[in-house]
Design a protein around this motif. Structure first.
Motif, short mmCIF file in Angstrom:
data_model
loop_
_atom_site.label_atom_id
_atom_site.label_comp_id
_atom_site.label_asym_id
_atom_site.label_seq_id
_atom_site.Cartn_x
_atom_site.Cartn_y
_atom_site.Cartn_z
N SER A 40 0.82 -1.21 0.00
CA SER A 40 0.00 0.00 0.00
C SER A 40 0.86 1.26 0.00
O SER A 40 0.54 2.24 -0.69
N LEU A 41 1.93 1.27 0.77
CA LEU A 41 2.81 2.44 0.83
C LEU A 41 3.49 2.68 -0.51
O LEU A 41 3.67 3.83 -0.94
N LEU A 42 3.89 1.60 -1.17
CA LEU A 42 4.49 1.75 -2.49
C LEU A 42 3.51 2.38 -3.46
O LEU A 42 3.87 3.29 -4.23
N TRP A 43 2.25 1.96 -3.41
CA TRP A 43 1.28 2.51 -4.35
C TRP A 43 0.78 3.90 -3.95
O TRP A 43 0.28 4.64 -4.80
N PHE A 44 0.97 4.26 -2.71
CA PHE A 44 0.77 5.67 -2.35
C PHE A 44 1.80 6.53 -3.07
O PHE A 44 1.46 7.55 -3.69
N PHE A 45 3.04 6.08 -3.03
CA PHE A 45 4.11 6.81 -3.72
C PHE A 45 3.91 6.78 -5.24
O PHE A 45 4.10 7.79 -5.92
N TYR A 46 3.52 5.61 -5.78
CA TYR A 46 3.37 5.46 -7.23
C TYR A 46 2.19 6.23 -7.81
O TYR A 46 2.08 6.36 -9.03
N THR A 47 1.31 6.70 -6.96
CA THR A 47 0.21 7.54 -7.44
C THR A 47 0.47 9.02 -7.17
O THR A 47 0.27 9.86 -8.05
N VAL A 48 0.94 9.34 -5.97
CA VAL A 48 1.16 10.74 -5.62
C VAL A 48 2.32 11.35 -6.41
O VAL A 48 2.22 12.47 -6.93
N PHE A 49 3.42 10.61 -6.54
CA PHE A 49 4.60 11.16 -7.22
C PHE A 49 4.31 11.54 -8.67
O PHE A 49 4.62 12.67 -9.09
N PRO A 50 3.68 10.68 -9.47
CA PRO A 50 3.36 11.09 -10.85
C PRO A 50 2.35 12.23 -10.91
O PRO A 50 2.42 13.06 -11.83
N LEU A 51 1.43 12.27 -9.96
CA LEU A 51 0.45 13.37 -9.96
C LEU A 51 1.13 14.72 -9.79
O LEU A 51 0.64 15.75 -10.26
N THR A 353 2.02 -0.28 -15.90
CA THR A 353 1.85 -0.93 -14.61
C THR A 353 1.48 -2.41 -14.77
O THR A 353 1.06 -2.85 -15.85
N VAL A 354 1.60 -3.16 -13.71
CA VAL A 354 1.24 -4.58 -13.70
C VAL A 354 -0.25 -4.77 -13.92
O VAL A 354 -0.70 -5.83 -14.40
N VAL A 402 9.22 -7.93 -1.81
CA VAL A 402 9.48 -6.50 -1.73
C VAL A 402 9.92 -5.95 -3.08
O VAL A 402 9.44 -4.90 -3.54
N ALA A 403 10.83 -6.67 -3.76
CA ALA A 403 11.34 -6.20 -5.05
C ALA A 403 10.27 -6.28 -6.14
O ALA A 403 10.14 -5.37 -6.97
N ILE A 404 9.48 -7.35 -6.15
CA ILE A 404 8.43 -7.50 -7.15
C ILE A 404 7.33 -6.46 -6.94
O ILE A 404 6.78 -5.91 -7.90
N SER A 405 7.02 -6.16 -5.67
CA SER A 405 6.04 -5.11 -5.36
C SER A 405 6.53 -3.76 -5.88
O SER A 405 5.75 -2.97 -6.42
N TYR A 406 7.82 -3.50 -5.72
CA TYR A 406 8.39 -2.26 -6.28
C TYR A 406 8.17 -2.20 -7.78
O TYR A 406 7.82 -1.16 -8.34
N GLN A 407 8.34 -3.34 -8.47
CA GLN A 407 8.31 -3.34 -9.93
C GLN A 407 6.90 -3.33 -10.50
O GLN A 407 6.72 -3.25 -11.72
N THR A 408 5.87 -3.38 -9.64
CA THR A 408 4.50 -3.39 -10.16
C THR A 408 4.14 -2.09 -10.88
O THR A 408 3.17 -2.07 -11.63
N TYR A 409 4.87 -1.03 -10.66
CA TYR A 409 4.57 0.20 -11.39
C TYR A 409 5.00 0.09 -12.85
O TYR A 409 4.58 0.90 -13.70
N ILE A 410 5.81 -0.92 -13.17
CA ILE A 410 6.29 -1.11 -14.54
C ILE A 410 5.49 -2.21 -15.23
O ILE A 410 4.78 -1.98 -16.20
#
Length: 444
Positions: A40-51, A353-354, A402-410
C-alpha cells in the motif's frame, strides 16, 4: 483549467487512502513491517509522485480507484490469521546474526559479487566493444550498448546471463548480512560489493532497472533480518539518513548513465537539462497517466491514444515466462506493449503498470479475485517467515516480494524467465547454507 485542478485534488485525495490502508494493516498485524503495508505504501508513492511530477498529464480518478480497490482486496486475507501467535513464535528464534552473518554465507556473498562483476564486464566485451574504448571513453559505452540493444544487435552471451543472475544472489545475501550486523563493521564494503554488479550494468549498459531492483532486493533482505531481530520497524530515522546519504552518492552515477545516451554530446546546457528532465519523468512518472489512458479506453471509450485491447488471455501477461517455457510462441514486442503514451514534451513511455496485464488476463472482477488469492499467498508466506526457524522459502519469498512489489509500477516481474530461475537456484543455495550452518553449529 478549473476542472483539471478539481480532478487533481480528487486524485490526491484518493491516493491518501493508500496511506490509510497501510495504517489499517498496521493495526491488524500490530506492526508496520507486513506485506499489506509495504504494498500500500508503495502505491501511495506510485500515485502521488506522478500526480506531482507529471503534473500536466491527465489521470482518471477511476484508474486510481481501481488500484485502491485492488489493494483493499489484497489485504482482506489479513483478518484470517492470528498474528499474535505468529509474533510470539518469532520471539523464540535466535537473532539474525546466527542465521545470516556467518562465514559461509559471507563467502557466498563475496563470491557471487565477484563472479557477477567479472561476467558483466566480459559480457560487454563480447558485444564488439573493445577494452580501449572502455578505457578511453567510458561515458560513451552505455550509449553504444543501449543502441545495440534497441536495434536488436546484442549477441546472446552466457557471460552476461551468469553476471545478471549472480547480481540477484548478491543483492539478497547482501541485504540479509547487512541487516544482521549490529555494528558498523565492514558495512561500507558490504554495500559496495552488494551494488557493484548493478552499478556496472548501469554504467556500461545504460540499463537502470537492475540497479533499482537490486536496491529493493537488498531492502527485502534487511527487513527479513529485522524480523529475526524482533525489530518490526519498516523505515526508521536511520533509514532516512541512510537513503539521503547514499542517494546523494548514487545521483551522479544515475545522471552519468543518462549522459551516456548521447546527452553529453549536446552543446546547449539548456537542451541537456531539458533532456535529463525528460528521462527522469519518463522513468518515474509515465506509468500512472499511461495506465489511466488505457483503462479509460477499455471501460469508458475515451482516451488520448489507441490501444490493442485483448481479453481472456488467462494469465499470459502476468505469468508470461511460464507460458513461454511451456511453448507459447505468440509474438510480443520488446517492451511487451508497443503503444507509447505521449502527453506534452516530457510524459512519454510504454510503462502501463502490472494492472494492465492483470486486467487483460482475468478481466475486471477476475483481477480482484486474483488480488485476494495473491494477498492470501503473501500473508501465508509471511506467517511462515514468523513461525518457522530458518525457512529458506519464506525468507527468499519475502525478499523477492518487496522487489516484485516495487516493480508493479512497470510490469509483472514474471514476464522474464530469469526471475523464477534465479529464485529456484537461490532457494537451493540458501537452503544449503542454512542447513550447513545448523549442522556445523551442532558439531561445535
Amino acid at each position: 483549467m478549473d476542472e483539471f485542478f478539481y480532478l487533481k485534488l480528487i486524485n490526491i485525495f484518493l491516493s491518501s487512502f493508500f496511506l490509510l490502508g497501510a495504517w489499517c494493516a498496521r493495526k491488524i498485524f500490530s506492526v508496520w513491517l507486513n506485506p499489506v503495508s509495504i504494498f500500500s505504501l508503495l502505491w501511495f508513492f506510485y500515485t502521488v509522485f506522478p500526480l506531482l511530477v507529471a503534473f500536466e498529464a491527465p489521470v482518471s480518478p477511476f484508474a486510481i480507484l481501481y488500484i485502491l480497490i485492488f489493494c483493499f482486496v489484497f489485504s482482506l486475507s489479513s483478518f484470517v490469521f492470528p498474528w499474535g501467535v505468529a509474533f510470539s513464535r518469532n520471539e523464540n528464534k535466535p537473532n539474525a546474526s546466527c542465521y545470516f552473518d556467518v562465514p559461509l554465507m559471507v563467502l557466498a556473498f563475496y563470491s557471487c559479487s565477484g563472479i557477477s562483476a567479472i561476467m558483466i564486464f566480459w559480457g560487454v566485451l563480447q558485444q564488439g566493444i573493445s577494452l580501449e574504448q572502455l578505457l578511453n571513453n567510458p561515458v560513451s559505452i552505455g550509449g553504444i550498448y543501449a543502441g545495440k540493444r534497441y536495434s536488436g544487435e546484442i549477441v546472446s552471451s552466457v557471460f552476461s546471463q551468469v553476471g545478471l543472475q549472480c547480481s540477484y544472489y548478491t543483492a539478497v545475501f547482501g541485504g540479509l548480512i547487512y541487516g544482521a550486523r549490529s555494528e558498523a563493521r565492514g558495512r561500507f564494503k558490504l554495500l559496495f560489493f552488494t551494488f557493484l554488479p548493478a552499478l556496472l550494468v548501469m554504467l556500461l549498459q545504460s540499463a537502470k532497472g537492475l540497479f533499482f531492483f537490486s536496491i529493493f532486493l537488498f531492502f527485502g533482505g534487511m527487513l527479513v533480518s529485522r524480523v529475526y531481530n524482533k525489530n518490526y520497524t519498516l523505515v526508521g530515522f536511520k533509514d532516512f539518513r541512510f537513503l539521503l546519504l547514499y542517494g546523494l552518492l548514487i545521483l551522479p552515477i544515475l545522471i552519468f548513465s543518462f549522459l551516456s545516451r548521447g546527452i553529453y554530446q549536446l552543446d546547449d546546457t539548456a537542451l541537456m537539462i531539458n533532456r535529463l528532465r525528460y528521462y527522469l519523468v519518463t522513468y518515474s512518472s509515465v506509468h500512472l497517466p499511461a495506465f489511466s489512458d488505457w483503462f479509460s479506453e477499455r471501460y469508458f471509450g475515451e482516451s488520448l491514444m489507441h490501444y490493442r485491447q485483448e481479453s481472456s488471455t488467462l494469465g499470459f501477461y502476468t505469468f508470461m515466462s511460464f507460458f513461454q517455457l511451456a511453448g507459447d510462441d505468440r509474438s510480443v514486442a520488446m517492451g511487451v506493449y508497443d503503444e507509447f503514451f505521449t502527453y506534452g514534451e516530457y510524459v512519454k513511455g510504454n510503462l502501463y503498470t502490472v494492472f494492465r496485464g492483470i486486467i487483460t488476463d482475468f478481466g475486471l472482477l477476475g483481477s480482484l479475485f486474483f488480488a485476494f488469492i495473491l494477498g492470501l499467498f503473501c500473508n501465508l508466506c509471511y506467517w511462515r517467515l514468523l513461525c518457522r526457524n530458518g525457512s529458506a522459502f519464506a525468507i527468499l519469498f519475502f525478499c523477492y516480494f518487496v522487489a516484485i512489489s516495487y516493480q508493479t509500477y512497470i510490469i509483472s516481474s514474471l514476464t522474464w524467465l530469469t526471475l523464477p530461475f534465479v529464485f529456484i537456484v537461490q532457494l537451493f543455495m540458501l537452503g544449503f547454507l542454512l542447513k550447513f550452518r545448523f549442522y556445523t553449529r551442532s558439531k561445535v
